[in-house]
Scaffold this motif. Structure first.
Motif, PDB file in Angstrom:
ATOM      1  N   ARG A  94      46.200  10.663  28.676  1.00  0.00           N
ATOM      2  CA  ARG A  94      47.176   9.605  28.952  1.00  0.00           C
ATOM      3  C   ARG A  94      46.542   8.217  29.008  1.00  0.00           C
ATOM      4  O   ARG A  94      47.252   7.220  29.152  1.00  0.00           O
ATOM      5  N   GLY A  95      45.208   8.152  28.911  1.00  0.00           N
ATOM      6  CA  GLY A  95      44.531   6.866  28.939  1.00  0.00           C
ATOM      7  C   GLY A  95      44.202   6.368  30.326  1.00  0.00           C
ATOM      8  O   GLY A  95      43.968   5.162  30.518  1.00  0.00           O
ATOM      9  N   ALA A  96      44.138   7.265  31.314  1.00  0.00           N
ATOM     10  CA  ALA A  96      43.851   6.859  32.685  1.00  0.00           C
ATOM     11  C   ALA A  96      42.372   6.536  32.871  1.00  0.00           C
ATOM     12  O   ALA A  96      41.512   6.998  32.120  1.00  0.00           O
ATOM     13  N   ASP A  97      42.088   5.762  33.894  1.00  0.00           N
ATOM     14  CA  ASP A  97      40.716   5.482  34.324  1.00  0.00           C
ATOM     15  C   ASP A  97      40.346   6.558  35.330  1.00  0.00           C
ATOM     16  O   ASP A  97      40.607   6.442  36.531  1.00  0.00           O
ATOM     17  N   VAL A  98      39.753   7.658  34.850  1.00  0.00           N
ATOM     18  CA  VAL A  98      39.513   8.833  35.686  1.00  0.00           C
ATOM     19  C   VAL A  98      38.037   9.187  35.724  1.00  0.00           C
ATOM     20  O   VAL A  98      37.327   9.079  34.714  1.00  0.00           O
ATOM     21  N   VAL A  99      37.591   9.595  36.904  1.00  0.00           N
ATOM     22  CA  VAL A  99      36.241  10.123  37.106  1.00  0.00           C
ATOM     23  C   VAL A  99      36.395  11.541  37.636  1.00  0.00           C
ATOM     24  O   VAL A  99      37.103  11.765  38.629  1.00  0.00           O
ATOM     25  N   ALA A 100      35.758  12.502  36.982  1.00  0.00           N
ATOM     26  CA  ALA A 100      35.764  13.889  37.439  1.00  0.00           C
ATOM     27  C   ALA A 100      34.469  14.175  38.182  1.00  0.00           C
ATOM     28  O   ALA A 100      33.418  13.628  37.857  1.00  0.00           O
ATOM     29  N   SER A 101      34.541  15.051  39.181  1.00  0.00           N
ATOM     30  CA  SER A 101      33.341  15.377  39.948  1.00  0.00           C
ATOM     31  C   SER A 101      33.370  16.841  40.366  1.00  0.00           C
ATOM     32  O   SER A 101      34.425  17.453  40.500  1.00  0.00           O
ATOM     33  N   ASP A 102      32.173  17.385  40.578  1.00  0.00           N
ATOM     34  CA  ASP A 102      32.040  18.759  41.033  1.00  0.00           C
ATOM     35  C   ASP A 102      30.619  18.940  41.529  1.00  0.00           C
ATOM     36  O   ASP A 102      29.737  18.131  41.213  1.00  0.00           O
ATOM     37  N   ILE A 103      30.389  20.020  42.281  1.00  0.00           N
ATOM     38  CA  ILE A 103      29.044  20.332  42.742  1.00  0.00           C
ATOM     39  C   ILE A 103      28.360  21.343  41.829  1.00  0.00           C
ATOM     40  O   ILE A 103      27.133  21.440  41.810  1.00  0.00           O
ATOM     41  N   HIS A 104      29.137  22.081  41.046  1.00  0.00           N
ATOM     42  CA  HIS A 104      28.553  23.159  40.238  1.00  0.00           C
ATOM     43  C   HIS A 104      27.681  22.587  39.124  1.00  0.00           C
ATOM     44  O   HIS A 104      28.084  21.643  38.430  1.00  0.00           O
ATOM     45  N   PRO A 105      26.489  23.137  38.904  1.00  0.00           N
ATOM     46  CA  PRO A 105      25.590  22.583  37.892  1.00  0.00           C
ATOM     47  C   PRO A 105      26.090  22.696  36.457  1.00  0.00           C
ATOM     48  O   PRO A 105      25.557  22.016  35.568  1.00  0.00           O
ATOM     49  N   LEU A 106      27.099  23.534  36.182  1.00  0.00           N
ATOM     50  CA  LEU A 106      27.617  23.677  34.824  1.00  0.00           C
ATOM     51  C   LEU A 106      28.937  22.963  34.595  1.00  0.00           C
ATOM     52  O   LEU A 106      29.440  22.943  33.472  1.00  0.00           O
ATOM     53  N   ALA A 107      29.519  22.381  35.622  1.00  0.00           N
ATOM     54  CA  ALA A 107      30.833  21.753  35.464  1.00  0.00           C
ATOM     55  C   ALA A 107      30.803  20.628  34.440  1.00  0.00           C
ATOM     56  O   ALA A 107      31.734  20.475  33.646  1.00  0.00           O
TER      57      ALA A 107
END
Length: 229
Positions: A94-107
């Protein structure tokens, strides 16, 4: 099936969000485990938990559907515990300003692969522990997450993340799988000035009735509610 890293197998699936098809690489089953360098173990991810990030769960479908309709204009959005990243992919499309995060080393690798599968630009990703401050992450208008309230202490941990990374006026949307900690999270956010919304949750649709037992927890903080808290 493919095995991009020795030690585990994956498969591709197609899921629909409001009629839009998304291709996803996921782990082939919950028995997959590969931590040859001990990275996951050092992060406190047990062998029983290792594979959980790599599946499309009902709460993840629900959150992705909500992200198809949430207001994105001029807003910076953070996904916590993104896993394979469907909600962030919906926002990226959709063109959002998004940051994804996770703790898993493979995410990070799964998210990047899934963005490429859907011909999308790479989603900005940050490795993140909820119990350690990450000042460089910055501040957000909206924080989202799915099925993250699965242990007793997570309500407190997540509320602390929200406190560190939300602007004075902000929203939080969590897709809750009903594991018994939603009330504690609501109380913790209330102490930060976030109030539950009343009847204006974003619409959420997926592949039919595929989100049993899940609900959206949607909170909003205004300058007035923050002062009251």
């Amino acid at each position: 099936m493919d095995a991009p890293v020795p030690g585990y197998l994956t498969r591709n699936l197609v899921t629909h969000v409001d009629g839009v098809a998304f291709q996803l690489r996921v782990l082939s089953d919950l028995q997959q485990y590969a931590d040859p360098d001990g990275h996951a173990d050092a992060l406190g991810i047990s062998s029983a938990q290792w594979s959980l990030f790599g599946h499309l769960w009902p709460a993840g479908r629900l959150l992705a559907g909500a992200m198809q309709h949430v207001d994105i204009a001029g807003r910076r959005i953070l996904e916590l515990g993104c896993g394979i990243g469907l909600a962030s992919l919906v926002l990226q499309r959709r063109g959002a300003d998004v940051v994804a995060s996770d703790i898993h080393p493979l995410a990070d690798a799964f998210l990047a692969y899934n963005a490429a599968l859907n011909a999308l630009p790479a989603v900005h990703y940050r490795h993140m522990r909820w119990d350690e401050p990450l000042p460089s992450l910055g501040m957000f208008d909206l924080i989202i997450a799915s099925d993250v309230l699965y242990e007793r202490g997570h309500a407190t941990l997540l509320s602390e993340v929200v406190a560190r990374h939300t602007l004075p006026e902000a929203e939080v949307i969590v897709s809750d799988a009903g594991r018994g900690h939603g009330a504690a999270f609501t109380r913790a956010l209330g102490a930060l000035g976030f109030l539950p919304t009343a009847g204006d949750e974003p619409a959420a649709t997926g592949d039919g009735d595929d989100t049993p037992g899940c609900r959206l927890l949607h909170f909003r903080r205004t300058l007035a509610s923050r002062r009251a808290a």
